[in-house]
Design a protein around this motif. Structure first.
Motif, PDB file in Angstrom:
ATOM      1  N   PRO A 101     -24.987  -1.214   6.878  1.00 49.06           N
ATOM      2  CA  PRO A 101     -24.873  -0.399   8.066  1.00 49.06           C
ATOM      3  C   PRO A 101     -26.028  -0.554   9.049  1.00 49.06           C
ATOM      4  CG  PRO A 101     -25.518   0.934   6.192  1.00 49.06           C
ATOM      5  CD  PRO A 101     -25.226  -0.430   5.675  1.00 49.06           C
ATOM      6  N   SER A 102     -27.193  -0.970   8.564  1.00 46.45           N
ATOM      7  CA  SER A 102     -28.358  -1.036   9.441  1.00 46.45           C
ATOM      8  C   SER A 102     -28.502  -2.424  10.058  1.00 46.45           C
ATOM      9  CB  SER A 102     -29.629  -0.700   8.650  1.00 46.45           C
ATOM     10  OG  SER A 102     -29.731  -1.529   7.510  1.00 46.45           O
ATOM     11  N   VAL A 103     -27.407  -2.909  10.664  1.00 41.53           N
ATOM     12  CA  VAL A 103     -27.379  -4.250  11.248  1.00 41.53           C
ATOM     13  C   VAL A 103     -27.963  -4.212  12.659  1.00 41.53           C
ATOM     14  CG1 VAL A 103     -25.868  -6.059  12.101  1.00 41.53           C
ATOM     15  CG2 VAL A 103     -25.423  -5.017   9.895  1.00 41.53           C
ATOM     16  N   VAL A 104     -28.780  -5.202  12.963  1.00 47.85           N
ATOM     17  CA  VAL A 104     -29.275  -5.370  14.332  1.00 47.85           C
ATOM     18  C   VAL A 104     -28.547  -6.559  14.912  1.00 47.85           C
ATOM     19  CG1 VAL A 104     -31.275  -5.809  15.765  1.00 47.85           C
ATOM     20  CG2 VAL A 104     -31.515  -4.452  13.685  1.00 47.85           C
ATOM     21  N   ALA A 105     -27.889  -6.379  16.035  1.00 44.64           N
ATOM     22  CA  ALA A 105     -27.021  -7.412  16.595  1.00 44.64           C
ATOM     23  C   ALA A 105     -27.824  -8.488  17.307  1.00 44.64           C
ATOM     24  CB  ALA A 105     -26.037  -6.769  17.573  1.00 44.64           C
ATOM     25  N   GLY A 106     -27.097  -9.589  17.654  1.00 42.24           N
ATOM     26  CA  GLY A 106     -27.669 -10.642  18.481  1.00 42.24           C
ATOM     27  C   GLY A 106     -28.608 -11.546  17.721  1.00 42.24           C
ATOM     28  N   GLY A 107     -29.599 -12.115  18.464  1.00 42.65           N
ATOM     29  CA  GLY A 107     -30.522 -13.070  17.878  1.00 42.65           C
ATOM     30  C   GLY A 107     -31.318 -12.494  16.735  1.00 42.65           C
ATOM     31  N   THR A 108     -31.652 -11.206  16.801  1.00 43.12           N
ATOM     32  CA  THR A 108     -32.420 -10.586  15.725  1.00 43.12           C
ATOM     33  C   THR A 108     -31.663 -10.651  14.409  1.00 43.12           C
ATOM     34  OG1 THR A 108     -33.471  -9.083  17.280  1.00 43.12           O
ATOM     35  CG2 THR A 108     -33.571  -8.490  14.968  1.00 43.12           C
ATOM     36  N   MET A 109     -30.370 -10.401  14.444  1.00 46.90           N
ATOM     37  CA  MET A 109     -29.560 -10.492  13.238  1.00 46.90           C
ATOM     38  C   MET A 109     -29.602 -11.905  12.681  1.00 46.90           C
ATOM     39  SD  MET A 109     -26.410 -11.707  12.057  1.00 46.90           S
ATOM     40  CE  MET A 109     -25.132 -11.650  13.310  1.00 46.90           C
ATOM     41  N   ARG A 110     -29.488 -12.911  13.564  1.00 48.42           N
ATOM     42  CA  ARG A 110     -29.544 -14.305  13.117  1.00 48.42           C
ATOM     43  C   ARG A 110     -30.865 -14.571  12.413  1.00 48.42           C
ATOM     44  NH1 ARG A 110     -32.023 -18.872  14.739  1.00 48.42           N
ATOM     45  NH2 ARG A 110     -30.933 -20.885  14.470  1.00 48.42           N
ATOM     46  N   ASP A 111     -31.960 -14.129  13.023  1.00 47.35           N
ATOM     47  CA  ASP A 111     -33.278 -14.363  12.430  1.00 47.35           C
ATOM     48  C   ASP A 111     -33.405 -13.673  11.073  1.00 47.35           C
ATOM     49  OD1 ASP A 111     -33.900 -15.784  14.690  1.00 47.35           O
ATOM     50  OD2 ASP A 111     -35.037 -14.174  15.638  1.00 47.35           O
ATOM     51  N   GLN A 112     -32.839 -12.463  10.967  1.00 45.31           N
ATOM     52  CA  GLN A 112     -32.907 -11.733   9.700  1.00 45.31           C
ATOM     53  C   GLN A 112     -32.158 -12.476   8.603  1.00 45.31           C
ATOM     54  OE1 GLN A 112     -31.263  -7.922  10.785  1.00 45.31           O
ATOM     55  NE2 GLN A 112     -33.274  -7.004  11.090  1.00 45.31           N
ATOM     56  N   VAL A 113     -30.981 -12.996   8.935  1.00 38.97           N
ATOM     57  CA  VAL A 113     -30.181 -13.704   7.936  1.00 38.97           C
ATOM     58  C   VAL A 113     -30.869 -15.011   7.528  1.00 38.97           C
ATOM     59  CG1 VAL A 113     -27.968 -14.806   7.461  1.00 38.97           C
ATOM     60  CG2 VAL A 113     -28.040 -12.664   8.748  1.00 38.97           C
ATOM     61  N   VAL A 114     -31.403 -15.729   8.507  1.00 35.41           N
ATOM     62  CA  VAL A 114     -32.126 -16.966   8.186  1.00 35.41           C
ATOM     63  C   VAL A 114     -33.311 -16.660   7.284  1.00 35.41           C
ATOM     64  CG1 VAL A 114     -33.559 -18.820   9.136  1.00 35.41           C
ATOM     65  CG2 VAL A 114     -31.403 -18.212  10.260  1.00 35.41           C
ATOM     66  N   GLU A 115     -34.041 -15.600   7.605  1.00 33.36           N
ATOM     67  CA  GLU A 115     -35.206 -15.214   6.790  1.00 33.36           C
ATOM     68  C   GLU A 115     -34.782 -14.861   5.367  1.00 33.36           C
ATOM     69  OE1 GLU A 115     -38.802 -11.866   6.754  1.00 33.36           O
ATOM     70  OE2 GLU A 115     -37.486 -12.057   8.490  1.00 33.36           O
ATOM     71  N   ALA A 116     -33.653 -14.183   5.228  1.00 34.16           N
ATOM     72  CA  ALA A 116     -33.166 -13.831   3.900  1.00 34.16           C
ATOM     73  C   ALA A 116     -32.802 -15.082   3.100  1.00 34.16           C
ATOM     74  CB  ALA A 116     -31.959 -12.909   4.001  1.00 34.16           C
ATOM     75  N   LEU A 117     -32.177 -16.061   3.755  1.00 28.47           N
ATOM     76  CA  LEU A 117     -31.817 -17.307   3.075  1.00 28.47           C
ATOM     77  C   LEU A 117     -33.063 -18.089   2.669  1.00 28.47           C
ATOM     78  CD1 LEU A 117     -28.850 -18.416   5.356  1.00 28.47           C
ATOM     79  CD2 LEU A 117     -28.691 -17.747   2.951  1.00 28.47           C
ATOM     80  N   VAL A 118     -34.054 -18.134   3.546  1.00 32.98           N
ATOM     81  CA  VAL A 118     -35.315 -18.811   3.212  1.00 32.98           C
ATOM     82  C   VAL A 118     -35.976 -18.096   2.036  1.00 32.98           C
ATOM     83  CG1 VAL A 118     -37.636 -19.352   4.048  1.00 32.98           C
ATOM     84  CG2 VAL A 118     -35.662 -19.752   5.527  1.00 32.98           C
ATOM     85  N   GLY A 119     -35.893 -16.768   2.010  1.00 32.39           N
ATOM     86  CA  GLY A 119     -36.458 -16.005   0.906  1.00 32.39           C
ATOM     87  C   GLY A 119     -35.777 -16.304  -0.419  1.00 32.39           C
ATOM     88  N   LEU A 120     -34.502 -16.717  -0.345  1.00 31.01           N
ATOM     89  CA  LEU A 120     -33.776 -17.084  -1.558  1.00 31.01           C
ATOM     90  C   LEU A 120     -34.064 -18.524  -1.988  1.00 31.01           C
ATOM     91  CD1 LEU A 120     -30.314 -15.413  -0.859  1.00 31.01           C
ATOM     92  CD2 LEU A 120     -31.940 -14.790  -2.666  1.00 31.01           C
TER      93      LEU A 120
END
Length: 208
Positions: A150-169
């Protein structure tokens, strides 16, 4: 040993949730599938494993005890720590992981970032006889509830968050960025971050 937590979900991120237990907010690291089942403001219960290091105390959360047991079992193999164990469960759900180990499917196991062929062979040799027989009905890689954080931030910030999560994995930055961009292109700009993360993981996994 903290074996479980129960309480109100204060926040849900891409790699962790904060659950209030006795007035204390406890940060719990978890897979995207587990996090997708949580809702801010609702009560939840997670089976947990506490990993103690000299400089940190990290709590990992799981949808059920069986997943927690797999998390612990993975760490009995040389070279597998808690981060790699969690990454394995993020890419492969428990059923898919058990099938891969039982069948000696190295291709599936090496889809996890950080697990090469030798590591996959070691996993099969050491764990094949220790995992429960997989359910014949199976389950897809990246299965689980199709819910969204539910605490999604839209736009480029969301993209950066997802990329960061994948790098963290454990995924490299450029493949992670490409997978996220392609996933957003498929799902549309309105897709939530956890949906994008799960789809990007599914996209990345089989290609490694």
């Amino acid at each position: 040993m903290i074996s479980s937590v129960r309480g109100e979900v204060l926040s849900v991120g891409l790699d962790h949730a904060v659950v209030e237990v006795g007035g204390v907010g406890m940060a719990v690291q978890a897979t995207p599938t587990t996090l997708a089942g949580l809702r801010r403001g609702q009560h939840a219960r997670l089976d947990t494993a506490l990993v103690v290091r000299e400089d940190s105390l990290t709590l990992y959360g799981f949808a059920d005890a069986a997943e927690r047991e797999l998390f612990g079992l993975l760490q009995t193999v040389t070279g597998v720590g808690p981060r790699l164990a969690l990454a394995t469960l993020a890419v492969l759900d428990p059923g898919a992981l058990s099938r891969a180990l039982a069948d000696g499917n190295l291709t599936t196991l090496t889809s996890v970032p950080g697990i090469g062929r030798k590591g996959a062979e070691r996993l099969v040799v050491e764990l094949r006889d220790k995992v429960a027989p997989p359910d014949a009905s199976g389950g897809d890689v990246m299965g689980g509830p199709d819910a969204d954080v539910p605490s999604v931030v839209a736009g480029g910030t969301m993209r950066d968050q997802v990329v960061e999560a994948l790098v963290g994995l454990g995924f490299a930055a450029k493949p992670a960025e490409k997978a996220v961009d392609e996933t957003v292109g498929d799902l549309g700009e309105g897709a939530g971050s956890s949906a994008v993360l799960r789809a990007a993981l599914h996209r990345l996994g089989p290609n490694r």
